[in-house]
Structure formats: C-alpha cells, structure tokens
Motif scaffolding. Structure first.
Motif, PDB file in Angstrom:
ATOM      1  N   HIS A 373      -8.680  -2.827  -0.811  1.00 37.42           N
ATOM      2  CA  HIS A 373      -8.585  -1.585  -0.034  1.00 37.42           C
ATOM      3  C   HIS A 373      -7.663  -0.620  -0.772  1.00 37.42           C
ATOM      4  CE1 HIS A 373      -6.885   0.505   3.814  1.00 37.42           C
ATOM      5  NE2 HIS A 373      -7.844   1.223   3.265  1.00 37.42           N
ATOM      6  N   ARG A 375      -5.173   1.693  -0.474  1.00 41.51           N
ATOM      7  CA  ARG A 375      -4.294   1.891   0.677  1.00 41.51           C
ATOM      8  C   ARG A 375      -3.222   2.947   0.385  1.00 41.51           C
ATOM      9  NH1 ARG A 375      -2.534  -1.053   5.248  1.00 41.51           N
ATOM     10  NH2 ARG A 375      -0.317  -0.808   5.713  1.00 41.51           N
ATOM     11  N   GLU A 377       0.417   4.357   1.284  1.00 39.66           N
ATOM     12  CA  GLU A 377       1.697   4.084   1.931  1.00 39.66           C
ATOM     13  C   GLU A 377       2.689   5.140   1.462  1.00 39.66           C
ATOM     14  OE1 GLU A 377       3.101   0.088   1.771  1.00 39.66           O
ATOM     15  OE2 GLU A 377       1.346  -0.730   2.792  1.00 39.66           O
ATOM     16  N   PRO A 406      -7.013  -1.185  11.895  1.00 39.50           N
ATOM     17  CA  PRO A 406      -7.456  -1.519  10.536  1.00 39.50           C
ATOM     18  C   PRO A 406      -8.890  -2.048  10.533  1.00 39.50           C
ATOM     19  CG  PRO A 406      -5.268  -2.396  10.956  1.00 39.50           C
ATOM     20  CD  PRO A 406      -5.783  -1.906  12.269  1.00 39.50           C
ATOM     21  N   SER A 455     -13.280   3.584   0.780  1.00 37.55           N
ATOM     22  CA  SER A 455     -11.928   3.099   0.496  1.00 37.55           C
ATOM     23  C   SER A 455     -11.881   1.631   0.117  1.00 37.55           C
ATOM     24  CB  SER A 455     -11.015   3.342   1.704  1.00 37.55           C
ATOM     25  OG  SER A 455     -10.896   4.715   1.976  1.00 37.55           O
TER      26      SER A 455
END
Length: 498
Positions: A373, A375, A377, A406, A455
């Motif tokens: 994924h 991701r 952050e 999620p 994604s």
C-alpha cells in the motif's frame, strides 16, 4: 510449514512476556546448557536464548515509574509554544503537527509528534564460523519494553548517545560501524514510524567481520537461522533488529537458509526471493507508480506549537486526545542496571490499543507476491512509503464511517486459520514508545481483492528485497514483515517447531 503462534514451544515452558509462552531453563540444567552453547558443542536452541535473556533480566534490571510531564528532570516546557525539550538541546523534542489532506475522509487534524532530527546507528555484526552466518545480538532492555530484555542489534544508539551527551559509558562495538571495520553488507538510511516521528531516520548496517571478535557481557553470537526462527516468538526480537534483518542481503547458508529448494509454502517463499524470478510489474513500473503518487498527493504537514493542538489536552501530567483514542504522551522515570546511564527521565508515546499489520500474499506466475500500500504518513521524509496491505489500530476507526476505514481490514480479520501463514504480536521501538505492540500477520489469498486500486500494487518478494537497498521505499512495518517472511523460508533449528 507451521503457522507460528504464541503456543508453547515445548512442554517445559514458563508463562512469561505478558502471558505468552516463553521457554526457559533453570538450575543445573540451565548452567549445563549455557556451557554447552558457549563451548560450541552444539548449535544453540531457542531454549538457550530464553535462558540467556532470563539471566540478563537479572543483571540489567530496569524500574520504570510513570511521572507527570511537569516533573521530568532535565526536560523543559517552552513557555511560548508548550513544546517539551531536553535542557541540553539534544535527544528529541515533543512538538505539535498540523496535518491537512483535502478530499480525504478526515481532511485535517493536529497531533503531538516526536522530532528527533539526528540519525542514529542500528548495526549488526556478522561472521561465518564454519561457513554458517552468525549475528552478534545484544540483550537490551528499554523502558517501553513489555517484559524485560529483547534481542537487539549489536549497536542501537542515537547520535546523542554515541557522542556522549548523556555522559554515560561508551557504546560497545560502535567503531565497527562508524569506521566500517569489516566488509559492509548493508548500509542504508531508513525511516521510522511516520505517525509518531517527524522525519526520523536511522542508518541500518550489517558489517561482516572475522571470527576473532568476541562477545562481550550482554551479547551473544547466534546463528542467523535461529534469529529468524525467534521472530515467531512474541515480543522477543525488537523492532530495531527486525529492520536491520530486513536489509540484510541474501546469504549462502549451509542447510538451506536462503536456498530455493523445498516444497509447500516455505519453498515457494524461498524461490520467490530469487532476483531472476518473474514479477507482475517490473521495477521501473513500480518506481514510476510510486513517484507519481508522491508527486500528486496533496498533504501538508506543518510544525505547530504543542499548546495550540486542537482536541488534545494536557491533564493529570499527560497529553491525551479528548476521544481517548490514538495515543497519550506520558512521562517516565527510569532506573537501570547495565545501561550506559543508570537513571534518567523522559517523555514517551503510549499508544491506545494493539495495532494490526498484515501482508496479503499470493503466487502470481509461480512467484509469491505481497500486496503493498502506498501509504501517506505526516512524518515521512518523502510523504509516501510502501506499507503492508493493512496497517492500523482497529479501535481508532470504530467511530468513522466504513469509507474511512482501512481497505481490507475486515478481509484480513476474516481469513480462515489455514490461510494464515504468520501470526505473532511484536513490540515496537521501546526507547520512545511505551508498550507499543502490533499483531503481525501474513495471510495467503488466491485472488486480488482490490483489482485496479490506484494505491495498491502486487510486488514480488525479490522486489521488496531490492527496494530495501535504497532509502525510504519500505516503511518500518513493511520491513518488519519482510524480516518475518525471511524467517518462514528458513529451515527450523533445534528447540523450535515448524
């Protein structure tokens, strides 16, 4: 191929480490096992490692007491910002962060975050007596550990620590990494938790040395295969060791550690590490996909004074979110034996609840792939890194609509037991996080549950290994799972069950 779990490894286990099974020896039998190990009459077993950690727990006892943030000796609150910093100006600060993600289910929030701009060293020494790779591992206790010492890298030190800001004892074996005294097998800077650290990175190193390097008190040379086997024991191999293990390149191991033979899931996994094996997407396609996401994702993360956070409150000596979710910032006093410093105080992040970190894996063209994924952050240096299929603390999403939860969390939790290839609770970094734990899972699937999702991508396992030779591609949770996958491909060692 076994499914690792917290079940007993043999009939003479003691319950330890938060109620999980832990094998130990005592009395004359334990002393005999120790002599046998140190004299190299036999390869050490899981039981020997447990006994050694039990001994080190007595030699390196640590008492951790909660303190109000206002009572931390040597730490100051900036009167203008509320930020918490050490009087030396080193180590780290606790600051605020303002995050904005337009168009997302949660478009904006503020939070505390640890800012530790200096890069530390996480290093493991490796040698090959008789051609068998061994690692020099340290039994290290941290204030945030759930239950005593854990297996740690040879060197695990921040720059403030190894330059003597704490005025403590010198860090053993440090010169092997600072001066590269040996054959460097891995040397790459990697990120840490982007939700709790602001642009934190550490230098991950493996240095091969000759057999003349002795193990000091608190250190042991352990076979690489045994260390990988121990990744299936809850809360035993710490996060810093896991990230370095993930960066270790393939080695020729007698007995099949990195060989491509064998049947079943373990054989498939080992063969999928072969750089010549195929992949659904070539590396250039993967890098272009990730670069495109990094270039177009709209995320703004800006420093914010700690006293200006929204929905966070400083009360009863700690900082908490008004919902009771996410995490708290707490203070602790530490008194320790066997550490570079005998006593200190510090702030720590204490998460609310146990997290869940999972890879979905499936064979594509005879090669095992993991669903990664891309991701976001707020604390990442480059905005986006490749993360496991699922990475969350499920309780933090209970109040949100299904669209904000999620993807694939329910899919992973509903997996039948026979498709779960790895399932173990592991601790996160114990120097900054208090009792932070995640349940790590590897779940095999036959289908793509998110076909065409922008994604997510299926990457061959050898592609994960290749990306780990470079900085900031795989996040720390993905690196931990990659190390655990290596363990599933290894042959069993004495004292364990596979």
């Amino acid at each position: 191929m076994r499914r690792p779990s917290a079940e007993p490894l043999s009939s003479d286990l003691a319950r330890d480490r938060g109620g999980h099974a832990r094998q130990g020896l005592s009395g004359s039998r334990g002393r005999w096992q120790r002599r046998r190990w140190e004299n190299r009459c036999e390869e050490p077993a899981i039981s020997d490692v447990h006994e050694w950690l039990r001994e080190m727990a007595g030699h390196t006892s640590m008492s951790v007491t909660r303190l109000p943030l206002e009572e931390l000796a040597g730490w100051r609150e900036d009167p203008a910002t509320g930020n918490i910093h050490h009087r030396s100006g080193r180590f780290f600060t606790v600051e605020g962060l303002d995050v904005r993600r337009p168009g997302w289910a949660v478009p904006a929030w503020t939070q505390p975050i640890i800012n530790q701009p200096e890069a530390g060293i996480l290093g493991i020494l490796l040698k090959r007596p008789g051609g068998v790779p061994h690692l020099l591992m340290q039994a290290k206790n941290e204030p945030g550990n759930v239950d005593g010492p854990q297996l740690s890298p040879t060197v695990q030190a921040t720059r403030s620590n190894y330059t003597g800001v704490h005025r403590g004892r010198a860090v053993p074996y440090l010169d092997f990494f600072r001066e590269r005294r040996g054959r460097v097998l891995a040397d790459v800077r990697q990120s840490e938790q982007g939700a709790w650290f602001y642009r934190k990175r550490n230098r991950n190193m493996v240095v091969e040395v000759g057999e003349e390097v002795a193990a000091a008190e608190g250190f042991r040379w352990l076979p690489l295969r045994l260390v990988r086997d121990l990744l299936s024991v809850p809360d035993l191999v710490n996060m810093d060791a896991r990230t370095v293990l993930a960066c270790l390149p393939a080695l020729d191991e007698p007995g099949g550690g990195d060989g491509f033979g064998g049947d079943g899931f373990g054989g498939l996994l080992a063969r999928s590490r072969d750089p010549l094996a195929g992949a659904r997407h070539d590396v250039q396609e993967v890098l272009s996909w990730l670069s495109g996401i990094r270039s177009t994702v709209d995320v703004q993360a800006s420093p914010l004074p700690l006293n200006r956070l929204r929905r966070w409150h400083r009360d009863a000596g700690r900082i908490t979110h008004e919902s009771g979710r996410f995490f708290d910032v707490i203070g602790v006093r530490v008194e320790a034996r066997g550490r570079e410093v005998d006593r200190w105080t510090q702030p720590m992040i204490e998460p609310v609840g146990t997290g869940l970190v999972a890879f979905l894996v499936r064979p594509i063209g005879g090669v095992l792939h993991a669903l990664v994924h891309a991701r976001v952050e707020p604390g990442y240096t480059d905005v986006v890194e490749l993360a496991p299929t699922v990475q969350c603390t499920p309780g933090n999403y209970d109040h949100l609509p299904a669209s904000a939860r999620p993807p694939l969390l329910a899919h992973v939790l509903a997996a039948p037991p026979e498709r779960v290839r790895y399932d173990t609770v592991l601790s996160e970094e114990g120097g900054r996080f208090f009792h932070a734990r995640n349940r790590y899972l590897v779940v095999e699937t036959d289908e793509d549950p998110l076909p065409g999702h922008p994604s997510f991508r299926w990457l061959a396992l050898h592609q994960l290994d290749a990306l780990l030779r470079h900085s900031y591609y795989l996040n720390v949770q993905a690196r931990s799972l990659n190390a655990c996958l290596h363990g599933l491909a290894s042959e069993p060692v004495s004292g364990g069950a596979r």
